[in-house]
Design a protein around this motif. Sequence first.
Motif, PDB file in Angstrom:
ATOM      1  N   LEU A  89       0.828  -1.210   0.000  1.00 25.27           N
ATOM      2  CA  LEU A  89       0.000   0.000   0.000  1.00 25.27           C
ATOM      3  C   LEU A  89       0.862   1.259   0.000  1.00 25.27           C
ATOM      4  O   LEU A  89       0.473   2.292  -0.578  1.00 25.27           O
ATOM      5  CB  LEU A  89      -0.921  -0.005   1.219  1.00 25.27           C
ATOM      6  CG  LEU A  89      -2.085  -1.015   1.180  1.00 25.27           C
ATOM      7  CD1 LEU A  89      -2.784  -1.079   2.523  1.00 25.27           C
ATOM      8  CD2 LEU A  89      -3.069  -0.636   0.073  1.00 25.27           C
ATOM      9  N   ALA A  90       2.044   1.160   0.639  1.00 25.59           N
ATOM     10  CA  ALA A  90       2.929   2.327   0.703  1.00 25.59           C
ATOM     11  C   ALA A  90       3.853   2.438  -0.501  1.00 25.59           C
ATOM     12  O   ALA A  90       4.529   3.454  -0.674  1.00 25.59           O
ATOM     13  CB  ALA A  90       3.763   2.258   1.984  1.00 25.59           C
ATOM     14  N   LEU A  91       3.904   1.387  -1.352  1.00 28.42           N
ATOM     15  CA  LEU A  91       4.835   1.399  -2.477  1.00 28.42           C
ATOM     16  C   LEU A  91       4.454   2.445  -3.511  1.00 28.42           C
ATOM     17  O   LEU A  91       5.304   3.211  -3.979  1.00 28.42           O
ATOM     18  CB  LEU A  91       4.864   0.004  -3.130  1.00 28.42           C
ATOM     19  CG  LEU A  91       5.843  -0.182  -4.288  1.00 28.42           C
ATOM     20  CD1 LEU A  91       7.272   0.058  -3.818  1.00 28.42           C
ATOM     21  CD2 LEU A  91       5.710  -1.589  -4.878  1.00 28.42           C
ATOM     22  N   MET A  92       3.200   2.500  -3.897  1.00 29.79           N
ATOM     23  CA  MET A  92       2.715   3.487  -4.861  1.00 29.79           C
ATOM     24  C   MET A  92       1.391   4.055  -4.357  1.00 29.79           C
ATOM     25  O   MET A  92       0.319   3.725  -4.878  1.00 29.79           O
ATOM     26  CB  MET A  92       2.542   2.845  -6.243  1.00 29.79           C
ATOM     27  CG  MET A  92       3.826   2.406  -6.899  1.00 29.79           C
ATOM     28  SD  MET A  92       3.583   1.762  -8.579  1.00 29.79           S
ATOM     29  CE  MET A  92       5.280   1.498  -9.093  1.00 29.79           C
ATOM     30  N   PRO A  93       1.440   4.885  -3.328  1.00 34.98           N
ATOM     31  CA  PRO A  93       0.191   5.398  -2.741  1.00 34.98           C
ATOM     32  C   PRO A  93      -0.635   6.238  -3.697  1.00 34.98           C
ATOM     33  O   PRO A  93      -1.852   6.345  -3.537  1.00 34.98           O
ATOM     34  CB  PRO A  93       0.688   6.229  -1.549  1.00 34.98           C
ATOM     35  CG  PRO A  93       2.108   6.573  -1.867  1.00 34.98           C
ATOM     36  CD  PRO A  93       2.636   5.426  -2.662  1.00 34.98           C
ATOM     37  N   GLU A  94       0.037   6.816  -4.691  1.00 32.73           N
ATOM     38  CA  GLU A  94      -0.708   7.663  -5.633  1.00 32.73           C
ATOM     39  C   GLU A  94      -1.680   6.872  -6.496  1.00 32.73           C
ATOM     40  O   GLU A  94      -2.607   7.444  -7.102  1.00 32.73           O
ATOM     41  CB  GLU A  94       0.269   8.426  -6.527  1.00 32.73           C
ATOM     42  CG  GLU A  94       1.052   7.582  -7.537  1.00 32.73           C
ATOM     43  CD  GLU A  94       2.257   6.872  -6.935  1.00 32.73           C
ATOM     44  OE1 GLU A  94       2.983   6.201  -7.687  1.00 32.73           O
ATOM     45  OE2 GLU A  94       2.465   7.010  -5.705  1.00 32.73           O
ATOM     46  N   LYS A  95      -1.518   5.546  -6.579  1.00 33.51           N
ATOM     47  CA  LYS A  95      -2.422   4.725  -7.386  1.00 33.51           C
ATOM     48  C   LYS A  95      -3.707   4.341  -6.651  1.00 33.51           C
ATOM     49  O   LYS A  95      -4.657   3.876  -7.282  1.00 33.51           O
ATOM     50  CB  LYS A  95      -1.701   3.443  -7.839  1.00 33.51           C
ATOM     51  CG  LYS A  95      -0.685   3.652  -8.948  1.00 33.51           C
ATOM     52  CD  LYS A  95      -0.212   2.317  -9.498  1.00 33.51           C
ATOM     53  CE  LYS A  95       0.655   2.480 -10.718  1.00 33.51           C
ATOM     54  NZ  LYS A  95       1.040   1.160 -11.312  1.00 33.51           N
TER      55      LYS A  95
END
Length: 425
Positions: free
Chosen positions: A281-287
Amino acid sequence: MLILVAAGVALCVLWRSVWPLVAVLGLYIVWSTRQLFALYVWLVREEHTDPPDSVGLWGEFYTRLEHLFRQERRAQDNLQGIIQRAQASVNALEDVVVMIDRHGHLEYWNHAAERHLGFRPDKDLGQPLTNLMRHPRFTDYLSQGRFNEPLEIPSPVNDSRILQFRITEFGEGDQLILARDMTRLHHLEEMRKDFVANVSHELKTPLTVLKGYLETLQDTVPEEQTRLRRALQQMSTQSHRMEALVNDLLLLSRLENTKADNTGQAVAVHGMLHRMRESALALMPEKHHRITLTVPEDARLLANPAELESAFGNLITNAVKYTPAEGHIHIEWWRDDKGGHLSVTDDGVGIDPQHIPRLTERFYRPDNSRVTQTGGTGLGLAIVKHVMLRHDGKLEIQSALGKGSTFTCHFPPARLVDKPALANT
């Protein structure tokens, strides 16, 4: 025969007695008996001779019988020629060819089997194959009857030679065994592994130095020098990518060159996957991905924790990278009579099925245009494959373009611990 019968009848009428007819029939019976005896003598002779001379029906019978015998001899000669040519061609092969019957006894082998397996024509014909080849892996391979994958073991004649065995079943339980000398390819593979391991190790130190200086320069360059800062940022990004590549190569090299730990530890699968979900969840939060987790809280798996985390992490990270914004990723663990299973399902771009057989190859990507976007190394699925092999499992991939993908890790029952109680997150 008809002439003799007519003459006998005429004499009977002339002499008014049946004895002439009886005498004629008696002579015919004696003559026929001699013909039968001559036929028997001709048939039991081992060497071929011309049929006995005769007339009438017996002469015609001999002629037709001799014609059939000639046809049979021609067919036997043709068949014998085919067998001899087949044996000559098989004996000319460099590969080992062995035939065994349903009981595992040797029926035939070529000259290559004598060179590579040490078979002796004067003593080993009809012997059980397992009496001559006693390598434990070969006897297990033969007894289990699962011949989808080849087996590589040292030659019983020369331990420095590596043979690859394939077994095909035919007929009523008979088996055809083919073996090929893989020594050269084995040595080349070992050289490749050593080269990759050595180069990766040698690159690690200069990369560390380069990254250190880049971080220092980024901290010291003034904000107004935007072009220089942009160049440094790009250099830093690529150095991190190269470091990830080197780390993955070193991990692959370790997985290939070291023996698996068959004992393992009881890994808490739920705790590991829960942490991975938070990291994802923290890897690409913008998605703004929706990541769901279905896993028994007390599920345990006998495994190497670091290797298991690397395999599961690669699958989940790939799902995050290739799933578009607002997409859904589902992680599930379950067990059945076939063992334990972890699946990572996404509704991303999907993969053309023609690429699936090659996805676990090093650096293989079905779409090279996405390399820059994801920043992957192309080694993730290769790592997953090797981790699964070291844990007696396998990786299954299901995908279709535009319909997402499902990556499933299957573990054997022997790797499971405890009974799970279902919990959802």
